[in-house]
Write a protein that holds these residues in place. Structure first.
Motif, PDB file in Angstrom:
ATOM      1  N   LEU A 588     -73.865  20.410   8.455  1.00  0.00           N
ATOM      2  CA  LEU A 588     -74.502  19.364   7.666  1.00  0.00           C
ATOM      3  C   LEU A 588     -75.885  19.810   7.209  1.00  0.00           C
ATOM      4  O   LEU A 588     -76.675  20.328   8.014  1.00  0.00           O
ATOM      5  N   GLU A 589     -76.177  19.606   5.931  1.00  0.00           N
ATOM      6  CA  GLU A 589     -77.521  19.879   5.440  1.00  0.00           C
ATOM      7  C   GLU A 589     -78.510  18.942   6.127  1.00  0.00           C
ATOM      8  O   GLU A 589     -78.153  17.841   6.563  1.00  0.00           O
ATOM      9  N   ILE A 590     -79.772  19.350   6.201  1.00  0.00           N
ATOM     10  CA  ILE A 590     -80.765  18.573   6.918  1.00  0.00           C
ATOM     11  C   ILE A 590     -80.908  17.169   6.325  1.00  0.00           C
ATOM     12  O   ILE A 590     -81.128  16.189   7.045  1.00  0.00           O
ATOM     13  N   GLY A 591     -80.721  17.057   5.009  1.00  0.00           N
ATOM     14  CA  GLY A 591     -80.789  15.741   4.376  1.00  0.00           C
ATOM     15  C   GLY A 591     -79.694  14.818   4.877  1.00  0.00           C
ATOM     16  O   GLY A 591     -79.907  13.604   5.038  1.00  0.00           O
ATOM     17  N   VAL A 592     -78.518  15.368   5.118  1.00  0.00           N
ATOM     18  CA  VAL A 592     -77.403  14.577   5.647  1.00  0.00           C
ATOM     19  C   VAL A 592     -77.703  14.143   7.081  1.00  0.00           C
ATOM     20  O   VAL A 592     -77.467  12.989   7.460  1.00  0.00           O
ATOM     21  N   VAL A 593     -78.231  15.079   7.884  1.00  0.00           N
ATOM     22  CA  VAL A 593     -78.580  14.747   9.270  1.00  0.00           C
ATOM     23  C   VAL A 593     -79.602  13.619   9.298  1.00  0.00           C
ATOM     24  O   VAL A 593     -79.471  12.653  10.060  1.00  0.00           O
ATOM     25  N   ASN A 594     -80.618  13.724   8.462  1.00  0.00           N
ATOM     26  CA  ASN A 594     -81.643  12.678   8.416  1.00  0.00           C
ATOM     27  C   ASN A 594     -81.046  11.342   7.971  1.00  0.00           C
ATOM     28  O   ASN A 594     -81.413  10.278   8.489  1.00  0.00           O
ATOM     29  N   LEU A 595     -80.127  11.407   7.004  1.00  0.00           N
ATOM     30  CA  LEU A 595     -79.475  10.193   6.519  1.00  0.00           C
ATOM     31  C   LEU A 595     -78.691   9.516   7.638  1.00  0.00           C
ATOM     32  O   LEU A 595     -78.781   8.296   7.842  1.00  0.00           O
ATOM     33  N   LEU A 596     -77.915  10.308   8.374  1.00  0.00           N
ATOM     34  CA  LEU A 596     -77.106   9.741   9.456  1.00  0.00           C
ATOM     35  C   LEU A 596     -77.993   9.172  10.562  1.00  0.00           C
ATOM     36  O   LEU A 596     -77.673   8.138  11.160  1.00  0.00           O
ATOM     37  N   GLU A 597     -79.108   9.848  10.838  1.00  0.00           N
ATOM     38  CA  GLU A 597     -80.027   9.330  11.847  1.00  0.00           C
ATOM     39  C   GLU A 597     -80.649   8.013  11.389  1.00  0.00           C
ATOM     40  O   GLU A 597     -80.842   7.089  12.189  1.00  0.00           O
ATOM     41  N   ALA A 598     -80.961   7.945  10.097  1.00  0.00           N
ATOM     42  CA  ALA A 598     -81.530   6.706   9.564  1.00  0.00           C
ATOM     43  C   ALA A 598     -80.525   5.566   9.652  1.00  0.00           C
ATOM     44  O   ALA A 598     -80.876   4.427   9.993  1.00  0.00           O
ATOM     45  N   LEU A 599     -79.260   5.870   9.344  1.00  0.00           N
ATOM     46  CA  LEU A 599     -78.221   4.844   9.443  1.00  0.00           C
ATOM     47  C   LEU A 599     -78.056   4.392  10.889  1.00  0.00           C
ATOM     48  O   LEU A 599     -77.867   3.206  11.165  1.00  0.00           O
ATOM     49  N   ALA A 600     -78.119   5.361  11.822  1.00  0.00           N
ATOM     50  CA  ALA A 600     -77.986   5.021  13.241  1.00  0.00           C
ATOM     51  C   ALA A 600     -79.156   4.164  13.706  1.00  0.00           C
ATOM     52  O   ALA A 600     -79.002   3.248  14.521  1.00  0.00           O
ATOM     53  N   ALA A 601     -80.365   4.453  13.172  1.00  0.00           N
ATOM     54  CA  ALA A 601     -81.551   3.699  13.577  1.00  0.00           C
ATOM     55  C   ALA A 601     -81.482   2.251  13.120  1.00  0.00           C
ATOM     56  O   ALA A 601     -82.139   1.376  13.686  1.00  0.00           O
ATOM     57  N   LYS A 602     -80.687   2.003  12.086  1.00  0.00           N
ATOM     58  CA  LYS A 602     -80.558   0.648  11.567  1.00  0.00           C
ATOM     59  C   LYS A 602     -79.500  -0.163  12.310  1.00  0.00           C
ATOM     60  O   LYS A 602     -79.226  -1.306  11.942  1.00  0.00           O
ATOM     61  N   LYS A 603     -78.871   0.448  13.301  1.00  0.00           N
ATOM     62  CA  LYS A 603     -77.846  -0.279  14.058  1.00  0.00           C
ATOM     63  C   LYS A 603     -78.435  -1.566  14.636  1.00  0.00           C
ATOM     64  O   LYS A 603     -79.522  -1.575  15.207  1.00  0.00           O
ATOM     65  N   GLN A 604     -77.718  -2.640  14.519  1.00  0.00           N
ATOM     66  CA  GLN A 604     -78.218  -3.938  14.936  1.00  0.00           C
ATOM     67  C   GLN A 604     -77.903  -4.193  16.408  1.00  0.00           C
ATOM     68  O   GLN A 604     -77.068  -3.515  16.996  1.00  0.00           O
ATOM     69  N   PRO A 605     -78.563  -5.178  17.002  1.00  0.00           N
ATOM     70  CA  PRO A 605     -78.193  -5.566  18.365  1.00  0.00           C
ATOM     71  C   PRO A 605     -76.709  -5.895  18.438  1.00  0.00           C
ATOM     72  O   PRO A 605     -76.082  -6.202  17.427  1.00  0.00           O
ATOM     73  N   ARG A 606     -76.197  -5.910  19.641  1.00  0.00           N
ATOM     74  CA  ARG A 606     -74.747  -5.966  19.807  1.00  0.00           C
ATOM     75  C   ARG A 606     -74.105  -7.172  19.117  1.00  0.00           C
ATOM     76  O   ARG A 606     -73.142  -7.026  18.370  1.00  0.00           O
ATOM     77  N   LYS A 607     -74.633  -8.373  19.333  1.00  0.00           N
ATOM     78  CA  LYS A 607     -74.018  -9.549  18.735  1.00  0.00           C
ATOM     79  C   LYS A 607     -74.078  -9.489  17.216  1.00  0.00           C
ATOM     80  O   LYS A 607     -73.107  -9.809  16.524  1.00  0.00           O
ATOM     81  N   GLU A 608     -75.232  -9.069  16.703  1.00  0.00           N
ATOM     82  CA  GLU A 608     -75.370  -8.984  15.253  1.00  0.00           C
ATOM     83  C   GLU A 608     -74.466  -7.896  14.684  1.00  0.00           C
ATOM     84  O   GLU A 608     -73.936  -8.017  13.580  1.00  0.00           O
ATOM     85  N   ASN A 609     -74.300  -6.837  15.446  1.00  0.00           N
ATOM     86  CA  ASN A 609     -73.425  -5.749  14.996  1.00  0.00           C
ATOM     87  C   ASN A 609     -71.976  -6.227  14.933  1.00  0.00           C
ATOM     88  O   ASN A 609     -71.241  -5.905  13.994  1.00  0.00           O
ATOM     89  N   LEU A 610     -71.561  -7.008  15.945  1.00  0.00           N
ATOM     90  CA  LEU A 610     -70.210  -7.557  15.936  1.00  0.00           C
ATOM     91  C   LEU A 610     -70.027  -8.508  14.761  1.00  0.00           C
ATOM     92  O   LEU A 610     -68.976  -8.513  14.101  1.00  0.00           O
ATOM     93  N   LEU A 611     -71.048  -9.303  14.483  1.00  0.00           N
ATOM     94  CA  LEU A 611     -70.973 -10.230  13.360  1.00  0.00           C
ATOM     95  C   LEU A 611     -70.888  -9.470  12.039  1.00  0.00           C
ATOM     96  O   LEU A 611     -70.105  -9.840  11.147  1.00  0.00           O
ATOM     97  N   ALA A 612     -71.663  -8.379  11.898  1.00  0.00           N
ATOM     98  CA  ALA A 612     -71.624  -7.587  10.665  1.00  0.00           C
ATOM     99  C   ALA A 612     -70.252  -6.956  10.467  1.00  0.00           C
ATOM    100  O   ALA A 612     -69.713  -6.926   9.349  1.00  0.00           O
ATOM    101  N   ALA A 613     -69.664  -6.441  11.560  1.00  0.00           N
ATOM    102  CA  ALA A 613     -68.334  -5.834  11.465  1.00  0.00           C
ATOM    103  C   ALA A 613     -67.298  -6.883  11.075  1.00  0.00           C
ATOM    104  O   ALA A 613     -66.402  -6.620  10.259  1.00  0.00           O
ATOM    105  N   TYR A 614     -67.430  -8.070  11.658  1.00  0.00           N
ATOM    106  CA  TYR A 614     -66.511  -9.163  11.337  1.00  0.00           C
ATOM    107  C   TYR A 614     -66.630  -9.556   9.867  1.00  0.00           C
ATOM    108  O   TYR A 614     -65.626  -9.724   9.167  1.00  0.00           O
ATOM    109  N   ARG A 615     -67.853  -9.704   9.395  1.00  0.00           N
ATOM    110  CA  ARG A 615     -68.054 -10.125   8.012  1.00  0.00           C
ATOM    111  C   ARG A 615     -67.545  -9.089   7.019  1.00  0.00           C
ATOM    112  O   ARG A 615     -67.000  -9.439   5.968  1.00  0.00           O
ATOM    113  N   GLU A 616     -67.726  -7.813   7.359  1.00  0.00           N
ATOM    114  CA  GLU A 616     -67.230  -6.771   6.451  1.00  0.00           C
ATOM    115  C   GLU A 616     -65.711  -6.811   6.358  1.00  0.00           C
ATOM    116  O   GLU A 616     -65.135  -6.697   5.269  1.00  0.00           O
TER     117      GLU A 616
END
Length: 689
Positions: A588-616
């Motif tokens: 993975l290019e460094i830009g991709v690694v940074n992108l994936l880390e940024a996406l991971a950092a935006k992970k929501q708390p567990r309940k909110e994450n479950l709600l987001a998955a449900y809504r999607e």
């Protein structure tokens, strides 16, 4: 028989009479292949039932012995005692078959034959058969040595736990040395030896007699055995999930040999024609015909029909409901669509077989229910790569700085005009071209978002000197078959397409895949990846060049290339860095690694994450998903809803997804609804198992 006899072929013909006669059967073999166990199974079973003592010692040397072969051996009869020699890397290469007839009589066969179909039937081997009466001391010494080896401290008893442990080591070894193990396995498991090579040459000719002798490959045989067991157990429908490139159509043809009249249904003409050719190779004595827009053969033994033609009432009612003994639906994940419903509800075959590489749908329709949840056999492409049945991959993630968050999402895809405004730019085409030049091999399939996108990239590549074709429904300069021929022959460097090569088209020599489009569907992405994983002479691996931006599923798609991670005590998957299976590469290019880390950092708390998955998922389905659909298609593990909210109904109540009357009912009948949800999910997987 003479006192000493040299056996160079058809060892099984010498072994079988001894199985029927001996009071003691002792087998010592380096490698055990499922094909060999399958051949000997009825004779071992019969011998055990008449009281013969049977002991079998197999070896783990080089991890050639197949775990599925050990499981099959274990299931022949509980009275058979089997053990595994742990070689720890030290050579373990004996092959001996000892038959004790009592009263000083017996037979000892020692030589080169392992427990495999190749060694027993197809290969060129050297074995000496020695009459115990002529060499009583040698025979007794062999029995003594066998027992010493059988109970040696380096052996372990075969049972499900020991086989499971061996299987982990076996898969790890396959991942580390895929090519070496594949060659050894083919040598032991197929007819790729002296006479087998001769047969292979004959099969490539037009000799129909040779074609009739075509044999299943290992993956096909495993699936075929599972289907036959399903049929024998009284099921009348099942699904097989096999990665692209493992020969699902040939599997269907081998299974069809047991049925008098067969209907094969598909949604593309290429699939129908390819299936007809495959069935003719397997069963040249059977008549076959097409039932589609142009041809209406209704009399042949094997009929290959377009779903769109049979979907018309007048066409399907030309046949009686029980006209076909076996109905096969290719790309079975389409079968939940309305176009298939009337056909599947009309016909009453003795057996319905669905075959697919990607069974999961995102439109809320349960493909598994169409086969009563009965998945007879399943192997995904990562496991197939580990076993040497598909090509390894080298995945290159190229950073795409496009802000896809500014492009309108229409529920299942991006707005085409907004997406094209980004894609039809010289700087974007240059990024795609430079990445291709850097990582490409010899023959490339490029996947684009639209016809205009494919035409644009083809024009740009052509200006750079590449031999390119944009192939789609509006292409007039070349037929699809001619384009495939030219790419395979090396006369084209790249074919850009949209969705033509997702299903049903095989070009084994393709060694590069170029993804110039955002991944909108993981199912389609999986199918397209499969286009490059077929084995081909001179092909060491498949290069996968993928432009990755902040589009939907960007972080999830990489999980496709990894082995499943074990679960921790809480039942949650451990989060690990992105790593490729041994023998493969993820770069993975460094830009991709940074992108994936940024996406991971935006992970929501567990309940909110479950709600987001449900809504999607709710947005994908257009309605509130059932608990089973949440389990099958949701991004979050269904058990997390139970852990966090005690039940799915509890989650819905928390999320404000229950109507007033639903809320009252759930409060009144909480425990009952909770148990019903769990019961239905449990019942589903009981059927699936």
């Amino acid at each position: 028989m003479p006192d000493i006899k040299l056996i160079t072929e058809n060892l099984a013909d010498e072994l079988i009479p001894s199985f029927e006669r001996a009071s003691g059967i002792y087998i010592l073999t380096s490698f055990v292949m499922e094909s060999g166990v399958r051949l000997l199974q009825p004779y071992l079973k019969a011998a055990a039932e008449r009281g013969a003592e049977i002991k079998i010692l197999a070896g783990d040397y080089l991890f050639v012995t197949q775990p599925q072969a050990l499981r099959r051996l274990l299931n022949v009869d509980g009275r058979i005692e089997a053990r595994l020699w742990r070689s720890y890397g030290t050579s373990f290469h004996p092959k001996a078959y000892l038959f004790d007839y009592d009263h000083g009589q017996g037979l000892m066969i020692v030589g080169s034959s392992n427990l495999s179909i190749s060694a027993f039937k197809l290969g060129y081997e050297w074995n000496l058969a020695v009459n115990a009466k002529a060499e009583p001391y040698t025979f007794q010494e062999a029995l003594n040595q066998f027992m010493h080896s059988f109970y040696h401290e380096q052996t372990i008893t075969l049972h499900e736990e020991s086989i499971a442990q061996y299987e982990k080591e076996y898969l790890a070894h396959y991942q580390k040395f895929p090519e070496m193990v594949r060659i050894i396995t083919e040598h032991e498991e197929s007819d790729m030896m002296i006479r087998g090579k001769s047969r292979e040459r004959k099969e490539s000719s037009s000799d129909t007699t040779a074609q009739a002798s075509i044999q299943p490959r290992p993956a096909q045989q495993l699936a075929l055995d599972a289907l036959e067991s399903t049929w024998e157990e009284g099921y009348d429908r099942a699904m097989v999930v096999m990665a692209t490139g493992l020969g699902k159509t040939y599997l269907a043809g081998f299974f069809a040999k047991s049925f008098r009249r067969v209907l094969f249904i598909a949604h593309r003409e290429e699939i129908l024609l390819q299936a007809q050719r495959s069935f003719q190779h397997i069963m040249p004595e059977r008549s076959s015909g097409l039932y589609n827009g142009m041809e209406k053969d209704s009399e042949s033994d094997c009929l290959f029909a377009s779903i769109y033609t049979l979907g018309m009432k007048k066409h399907r009612e030309r046949f009686s409901k029980g006209a076909f003994d076996l109905i096969i639906v290719d790309e079975f994940h389409h079968a939940a669509a309305k176009s298939y419903t009337s056909v599947l509800e009309y016909f009453r075959p003795r057996f319905l077989l669905g075959i697919t590489a990607t069974p999961d749908r995102m439109d809320g329709k349960d493909v598994y229910a169409l086969c009563d949840g009965n998945v007879a056999y399943q192997i995904r492409f990562i496991e197939a790569i580990a076993r040497g049945w598909l090509s390894p991959f080298q995945y290159y993630g190229v950073y795409d700085d496009t802000d896809y968050g500014q492009i309108t999402w229409l529920g299942s895809r991006y707005d085409e005009e907004e997406l094209l405004a980004v894609q039809l730019r010289e700087e974007m085409a240059e990024r795609v071209y430079v990445s291709w030049v850097k990582y490409k091999q010899t023959r490339t399939l490029g996947f684009c978002s639209s016809i205009r996108h494919a035409d644009f990239l083809a024009s740009y590549f052509r200006k750079k000197g590449a031999k390119v074709l944009s192939l789609h429904s509006q292409t007039v300069e070349m037929s699809r078959s001619e384009a495939i021929r030219r790419l395979a022959a090396g006369e084209l460097d790249v074919i850009f397409t949209v969705d033509l090569f997702n299903e049903g088209v095989d070009i084994p020599s393709v060694d590069t895949l170029l993804f110039a489009r955002p991944t909108e569907s993981l199912t389609v992405f999986t199918q397209q990846v499969g286009r490059g994983l077929r084995l081909s002479e001179g092909k060491s691996h498949c290069a996968i060049i993928d432009l990755i931006g902040n589009y939907r599923n960007a972080d999830l798609k990489l999980s496709l290339f990894q082995l499943d991670e074990p679960e921790n005590e809480e039942g949650q998957q451990r989060k690990v860095a992105i790593t490729a299976p041994p023998g493969c590469l993820i770069d993975l290019e460094i830009g991709v690694v940074n992108l994936l880390e940024a996406l991971a950092a935006k992970k929501q708390p567990r309940k909110e994450n479950l709600l987001a998955a449900y809504r999607e998922l709710k947005q994908e389905l257009g309605r509130r998903p059932s608990y089973l659909e949440l389990h099958l298609y949701g991004k979050a593990a269904s058990r997390e809803y139970h852990q966090e909210f005690r039940s799915y109904v509890g989650f819905l109540n928390w999320a404000g997804e229950l109507r007033e009357q639903d809320d009252a009912a759930s409060t009144l009948l909480y425990e009952w609804t909770r148990e019903i949800c769990l019961y239905r999910l449990h019942a589903y997987f009981e059927r699936k198992a």
